[in-house]
Design a protein around this motif. Sequence first.
Motif, short mmCIF file in Angstrom:
data_model
loop_
_atom_site.label_atom_id
_atom_site.label_comp_id
_atom_site.label_asym_id
_atom_site.label_seq_id
_atom_site.Cartn_x
_atom_site.Cartn_y
_atom_site.Cartn_z
N THR B 167 0.99 -1.46 -0.19
CA THR B 167 -0.12 -0.10 -0.07
C THR B 167 0.71 1.11 0.03
N ALA B 168 1.80 1.16 0.90
CA ALA B 168 2.55 2.34 1.02
C ALA B 168 3.41 2.74 -0.17
N THR B 169 4.10 1.62 -0.92
CA THR B 169 4.92 1.87 -2.01
C THR B 169 4.14 2.26 -3.38
N ARG B 170 2.85 1.64 -3.49
CA ARG B 170 1.82 2.06 -4.57
C ARG B 170 1.22 3.62 -4.45
N ALA B 197 9.81 -8.30 0.24
CA ALA B 197 9.24 -8.99 -0.74
C ALA B 197 7.97 -8.06 -1.40
N ALA B 198 7.43 -7.56 -0.64
CA ALA B 198 6.06 -6.36 -0.87
C ALA B 198 6.75 -5.51 -1.95
N PHE B 199 7.81 -4.80 -1.21
CA PHE B 199 8.45 -3.45 -1.86
C PHE B 199 9.02 -3.85 -3.28
N ARG B 200 9.76 -5.08 -3.31
CA ARG B 200 10.05 -5.64 -4.78
C ARG B 200 8.91 -6.04 -5.80
N ALA B 201 8.07 -6.59 -5.11
CA ALA B 201 7.00 -7.17 -6.10
C ALA B 201 6.14 -5.74 -6.61
N THR B 202 5.88 -4.81 -5.66
CA THR B 202 5.33 -3.55 -6.15
C THR B 202 5.82 -2.66 -7.24
N LEU B 203 7.07 -2.53 -6.81
CA LEU B 203 8.08 -1.95 -7.80
C LEU B 203 7.80 -2.55 -9.24
N CYS B 206 4.86 -1.82 -10.99
CA CYS B 206 4.84 -0.54 -11.71
C CYS B 206 5.78 -0.39 -12.53
N GLY B 207 6.65 -1.29 -13.01
CA GLY B 207 7.73 -1.24 -14.15
C GLY B 207 8.91 -0.56 -13.70
N LEU B 208 9.18 -0.47 -12.37
CA LEU B 208 10.23 0.27 -11.72
C LEU B 208 11.37 -0.69 -11.40
N PRO B 209 12.76 -0.23 -11.54
CA PRO B 209 13.74 -1.22 -11.15
C PRO B 209 13.87 -1.17 -9.66
N LEU B 210 14.48 -1.88 -8.94
CA LEU B 210 14.82 -1.86 -7.69
C LEU B 210 16.47 -1.49 -7.59
N ASP B 211 16.64 -0.53 -6.90
CA ASP B 211 18.03 -0.02 -6.73
C ASP B 211 18.67 -0.67 -5.52
#
Lengths: 338, 338
Positions: B167-170, B197-203, B206-211
């Motif tokens: 929810t927060a990431t979205r 896991a939630a952070f990675r999955a939500t990014l 949304c088509g965003l890379p994980l740095d």
Amino acid sequence: MNLKEFAARIGLSQTTVSRAMSGYPEVKPETRARVLEAAERLGYRPNISAQRLATGRAGAIGIVFQGGGRFGPHSSEFMGGLSTRLQKDGIDILVSTVETEEDEAAAFRRLAASKRVDAVILHTPACTDARITLLRALRLPFIVHGRSEAKKPFAYLDIDNFGAIETATRHLTDLGHRRIALINGDTISTYARDRDAAFRATLAACGLPLDPALTGHGEFTDETGFRLMQAFLASPEPPTAVIAGSMMSALGAMRAIRIAGLAVGHDVSLIAHDDVFPYLSPDNLVPALTTTQSPIRAAGERIGDMVLRMLQGEAVDTLQEVWPVEFVVRGSTGPAPA
Amino acid sequence: MNLKEFAARIGLSQTTVSRAMSGYPEVKPETRARVLEAAERLGYRPNISAQRLATGRAGAIGIVFQGGGRFGPHSSEFMGGLSTRLQKDGIDILVSTVETEEDEAAAFRRLAASKRVDAVILHTPACTDARITLLRALRLPFIVHGRSEAKKPFAYLDIDNFGAIETATRHLTDLGHRRIALINGDTISTYARDRDAAFRATLAACGLPLDPALTGHGEFTDETGFRLMQAFLASPEPPTAVIAGSMMSALGAMRAIRIAGLAVGHDVSLIAHDDVFPYLSPDNLVPALTTTQSPIRAAGERIGDMVLRMLQGEAVDTLQEVWPVEFVVRGSTGPAPA
């Protein structure tokens, strides 16, 4: 390997081994070191029940909190310090929470009867405290965190509450403040009485009157600080400075000052007593907060040490400490507005 | 009046009286009410030692903290809730603190052997946790605060950590943020893995890379939040938004943002997970903090309830709860800067 086998193996009596491993320093340090080294080497792990039978000790210290709701940030820092010291000797803490004063007395009776603790920590004492009389009658050893009046000496650790508020009040009068408010703790506790007395005495020494509308008492919460500060600011002659009894009261007071459209450190000076919470530093507030400070975690650790010394037989009148309080000036105090 | 006399007086067996007064609901409610009413009326106060012999119950629940230093604000809120519930049934809490993982295992062994507790609360579990295997082997009943992988079911209460961070990431990606940082807890715990896991999955969704330079782990303290946020801001492409795992980490992150001359909610958006500390409200910060929230005190209270039901014989697979997490938007989040 059981106690009997282990004792035979290292050539000591079962009682000596039990005492050496019980956490209470009743054997010579050399013997203790030898037993612990052998236990480690031979993989011997004592059975606590057998050990308790051998030593007559429970291996736990009791503490009673009135009202689960009051188990707050002060309790947790104190417990953190206490447990840090007790864990070194393998001693646990038995926490009982109760609703009323009567329940607390019943809890002490139960603890004494059940022999589940070797001593208790009594906290937030009143000026004359029936719990001290009760604990003596129950023959349950105790140490007081704080001070109280009593005929016979008892072990205690307190901070210099009088000195803390005297210093804070004097700092504000030196800055020219004439209308100073005090947000104090609950009225029956000795510490709150000491702080009231210091506030009154210092104002009197400076030739300033005490305005009852500018002192308030209550729990050390943001909510109480907010409510009292709003009342002070609504009085016909609002204060230009305020002393808060805790960081939590100070947060509420800052909020009330901000909502009134005033600036902390400029329109209203603020000093808080800081028990030192690692997550709530006066340096992090805006403006940084002037404080009197004494870490309650260190007090918990020291009381853990004192209770072990008491159980080793040290006389209670040699187990009495009053800690001085530091004063740190930061940005929340300034000259009285013209 | 002793147990025998009291039982005879009200015409019940000593065992029934003991059970009714022991705090464990093993007798009919009517019987219990009758016994308690008679005890009050006749002034009978049970002797806990006798009661423990009669019921085979210790009347205490154990909890072990690794490192006295970690007895912090989360522990205190949890304990406050737990004790509030347990005190209603006259049950105490035995707190053991230990230094290492090995010491913790030894503490559980001691608790099982000494029969000083009827059950233990296991907290901050790892994804696979050796302590669960150990507690099963020791036949010491337990409830987990958090979740873990295990072959056989066990009782637990957890919050929806995955949902909270999703929810927060979205929310941040909806506001146009593309470089988002995460200040997470220690890496071995299940909750931190769920949040990662939630952070990675939500990014990814949304088509965003994980740095990897924008995620950090550590204890939930002001210090860790400050240090990680300073590192994020020093990276070649600093983030425009950050999610902090606790209010304490958020305080440190806010400080780092302010020191860098940036404004929270304008230059850098901030969301924190709030376990709800009465003295540290997100509404009181400037700007007020957007949070995911779930009161850890309520979790402690509920776990107290569940442990009593478990001791009454309720099956562990019916004692499993996952609580949803609320999301509250306040002033610390805003559109990504152009």
